[in-house]
Structures are given as structure tokens and as C-alpha cells.
Design a protein around this motif. Structure first.
Motif, PDB file in Angstrom:
ATOM      1  N   UNK A   1      -1.618   2.446  40.448  1.00 25.96           N
ATOM      2  CA  UNK A   1      -2.636   3.334  39.883  1.00 25.96           C
ATOM      3  C   UNK A   1      -2.054   4.716  39.626  1.00 25.96           C
ATOM      4  N   UNK A   2      -1.284   5.206  40.612  1.00 29.80           N
ATOM      5  CA  UNK A   2      -0.657   6.520  40.468  1.00 29.80           C
ATOM      6  C   UNK A   2       0.321   6.528  39.304  1.00 29.80           C
ATOM      7  N   UNK A   3       1.134   5.467  39.202  1.00 27.88           N
ATOM      8  CA  UNK A   3       2.097   5.384  38.106  1.00 27.88           C
ATOM      9  C   UNK A   3       1.389   5.328  36.750  1.00 27.88           C
ATOM     10  N   UNK A   4       0.305   4.566  36.687  1.00 25.24           N
ATOM     11  CA  UNK A   4      -0.446   4.471  35.437  1.00 25.24           C
ATOM     12  C   UNK A   4      -1.082   5.797  35.053  1.00 25.24           C
ATOM     13  N   UNK A   5      -1.681   6.456  36.043  1.00 24.93           N
ATOM     14  CA  UNK A   5      -2.275   7.771  35.777  1.00 24.93           C
ATOM     15  C   UNK A   5      -1.201   8.770  35.374  1.00 24.93           C
ATOM     16  N   UNK A   6      -0.043   8.691  36.048  1.00 26.47           N
ATOM     17  CA  UNK A   6       1.059   9.599  35.738  1.00 26.47           C
ATOM     18  C   UNK A   6       1.553   9.431  34.318  1.00 26.47           C
ATOM     19  N   UNK A   7       1.678   8.184  33.869  1.00 29.10           N
ATOM     20  CA  UNK A   7       2.113   7.938  32.489  1.00 29.10           C
ATOM     21  C   UNK A   7       1.093   8.478  31.492  1.00 29.10           C
ATOM     22  N   UNK A   8      -0.186   8.248  31.803  1.00 27.55           N
ATOM     23  CA  UNK A   8      -1.231   8.775  30.918  1.00 27.55           C
ATOM     24  C   UNK A   8      -1.199  10.294  30.863  1.00 27.55           C
ATOM     25  N   UNK A   9      -1.059  10.921  32.027  1.00 28.71           N
ATOM     26  CA  UNK A   9      -0.991  12.376  32.110  1.00 28.71           C
ATOM     27  C   UNK A   9       0.222  12.896  31.341  1.00 28.71           C
ATOM     28  N   UNK A  10       1.362  12.221  31.499  1.00 36.07           N
ATOM     29  CA  UNK A  10       2.610  12.660  30.877  1.00 36.07           C
ATOM     30  C   UNK A  10       2.573  12.544  29.357  1.00 36.07           C
ATOM     31  N   UNK A  11       1.725  11.683  28.838  1.00 33.29           N
ATOM     32  CA  UNK A  11       1.623  11.510  27.389  1.00 33.29           C
ATOM     33  C   UNK A  11       0.487  12.351  26.808  1.00 33.29           C
ATOM     34  N   UNK A  12      -0.693  12.276  27.436  1.00 31.96           N
ATOM     35  CA  UNK A  12      -1.888  12.906  26.867  1.00 31.96           C
ATOM     36  C   UNK A  12      -1.822  14.428  26.930  1.00 31.96           C
ATOM     37  N   UNK A  13      -1.446  14.974  28.089  1.00 34.16           N
ATOM     38  CA  UNK A  13      -1.447  16.431  28.242  1.00 34.16           C
ATOM     39  C   UNK A  13      -0.467  17.107  27.275  1.00 34.16           C
ATOM     40  N   UNK A  14       0.815  16.714  27.232  1.00 36.03           N
ATOM     41  CA  UNK A  14       1.711  17.341  26.245  1.00 36.03           C
ATOM     42  C   UNK A  14       1.266  17.107  24.803  1.00 36.03           C
TER      43      UNK A  14
END
Length: 277
Positions: free
Chosen positions: A248-261
Motif C-alpha cells: 500500500x505504501x509503495x503504491x501510494x508512493x508511486x502515485x504521489x511521485x507521479x501526481x504531485x510533480x
């Protein structure tokens, strides 16, 4: 001795990297929420946000913590890189790094350095102007007065001051935002620094606006790669390595790393190509 070990050991450095990195992720989310007003709101609301961020005592305290975290994160990362290379001065005879780790994880130091360069230039172009530039404009609005356009300063109490009243009729501007009665030396009202105007002009400049937009987008791509490895790695460093929560953390991290930038990158693109100045 214990204090020295806490600061110098490789494990301690990784903990500090994780903690400061996660805190800076929170800062990114909050900063993005404010900057999106450049797309979804108007100049007044963005300038109200800028005023709040530069005058609220709690926010100012968080700002100082952010500056310290950026410096600590950068210095700690450099020290870890140097320490790791010193521990293995001679490379392996056969090194297939791509098979054992992601590209971002092998280049975190380079990515982090590029981000630090971006942060410094970003602060020079916006933060320093907002805080120190004596020529920082105050927000004005043009109103049709019986067929003639008249310019007014917007004030923080929701009022207006005709631009012509300043200097000509006894009102003077002090401390870059405050309107004073020149005769009585009494503060009358306060205006908004027009950071919205500065930002739009920066990305719409006929000579440098396109270059600035491209460089900003590239910087956000670098940030994305940095976050792709850094976010999940921070939780792993902190010992969060549970079969249930780690995916879950890895999935959220990938989403955060793509969406925010990506959302950050959309802002200058919108300003340069679609916003009417």
C-alpha cells in the motif's frame, strides 16, 4: 559519544534522511495546494494565500523548519554518498547495477543535487522577490467609473484605495504594503503584494518565459524520479516493512511521485500557454 554516533553513523544518517524526506513530502503537498490557485482561483485569492504564508507566525515557524530540513536532507545525502563510496573504493569486476536496482535508486545523489539547484533558483526568483524586493508591486484592480477606467489598490480589509490618492493626496506607502496618512503618520490600510503578477510575468516573459517553463517541467521530472525511490525507501528505513502495509505504501508512493510533480508542472504550462495576462 552517543550524540556523536547519532549524527555520524550511517544508520543515523539514513534515519535523518527518511524523516526529513517525509516531512518535505508534506511540504510539497501543502505547497501544491496553494500554487494550484494559480489555475483554479483568481489573483486576489492567490495573493491572500501568499500573505498568509509569509505573515502567519505558525506558518513562518514551519517555513524555517522546512529550510532546515532541505539543508539537512541535502547535506546528509551528500555525506551518505561519500561514505558509501569510501566504503567501497574499488568497483566490482562485474557490475550489472540495472539488474539489481532501479535507475532512480542508483542516481539519488545526482537527482537530489539537481533538485537543490532548482530550489535555490526558485527561491531567488519568487521567495526572495516576495520578501526583499523593494519594487514588489501591490495588487491593483481596474474599475469602470462612468465610462473611464480607474485603478485601485486592493486592501486586506476588502476595501479600495485609488492609486491617485497615494503620494498626491497625503497617503504614502511604508514597509512596502502599508498605507499611511502622511500628515498624521497613522496607518490607514494594508495592501497585498502582487505575487500573482510576478509569477505570471515570469512564465509569460516574451524572451525567457518558454525556457523557464521547460526548465520547470524538467525539474519536476527530476523530482518525480527522486520521489519514486525516496518515498518507499523512507518508510523502509523507518522499519515499516510489513507484508500487508508495504504494498500500500509503495503504491501510494508511486502515485504521489507521479501526481504531485505532474500537477506542479501543469501550472507553468497553463500560465505560459493558456492564461490571459
Amino acid at each position: 559519544m552517543a550524540k556523536s554516533a547519532l549524527l555520524k553513523s550511517s544508520l543515523a544518517k539514513k534515519y535523518w534522511m527518511a524523516l526529513t524526506g517525509l516531512f518535505l513530502c508534506l511540504f510539497l503537498a501543502g505547497h501544491l495546494a496553494g500554487n494550484l490557485q494559480l489555475i483554479f482561483s483568481d489573483a486576489l485569492h492567490f495573493n491572500q494565500y501568499a500573505l498568509f504564508m509569509t505573515t502567519n507566525p505558525a506558518v513562518k515557524l514551519l517555513s524555517y523548519l522546512t529550510y532546515i530540513s532541505i539543508l539537512f536532507h541535502a547535506i546528509d545525502g551528500i555525506m551518505l554518498t561519500v561514505q558509501n563510496r569510501a566504503a567501497r573504493p574499488i568497483g566490482y569486476a562485474k557490475n550489472n547495477a540495472a539488474a539489481n536496482s532501479a535507475w532512480a535508486s542508483r542516481n539519488m545523489a545526482v537527482l537530489g543535487t539537481l533538485i537543490l539547484v532548482f530550489i535555490v533558483t526558485h527561491m531567488v526568483n519568487f521567495w526572495a522577490v516576495m520578501h526583499f524586493d523593494e519594487k514588489m508591486p501591490l495588487q491593483t484592480i481596474s474599475i469602470d467609473m462612468q465610462g473611464q477606467k480607474q485603478d485601485f489598490y486592493l486592501t486586506t480589509d476588502g476595501g479600495y484605495i485609488p492609486v491617485g490618492q497615494v503620494n498626491d493626496n497625503g497617503l504614502v506607502i511604508k514597509n512596502r504594503t502599508e498605507f499611511f496618512d502622511g500628515m498624521a503618520n497613522i496607518k490607514v490600510k494594508e495592501g497585498y503584494k502582487d505575487l500573482h503578477k510576478i509569477t505570471v510575468a515570469f512564465f509569460q516573459d516574451p524572451q525567457t518565459g518558454l525556457i523557464a517553463t521547460i526548465l520547470y517541467v524538467l525539474a519536476m521530472a527530476v523530482l518525480s524520479f527522486h520521489l519514486l525511490h525516496g518515498f518507499a525507501s523512507a518508510f523502509q528505513t523507518m522499519g515499516v516493512n510489513n507484508p500487508t502495509y508495504s504494498p500500500i505504501i509503495k503504491g501510494f508512493g508511486k502515485g504521489f511521485a507521479i501526481i504531485v510533480p505532474l500537477l506542479f508542472a501543469i501550472i507553468p504550462i497553463y500560465i505560459h500557454f493558456f492564461l490571459k495576462a
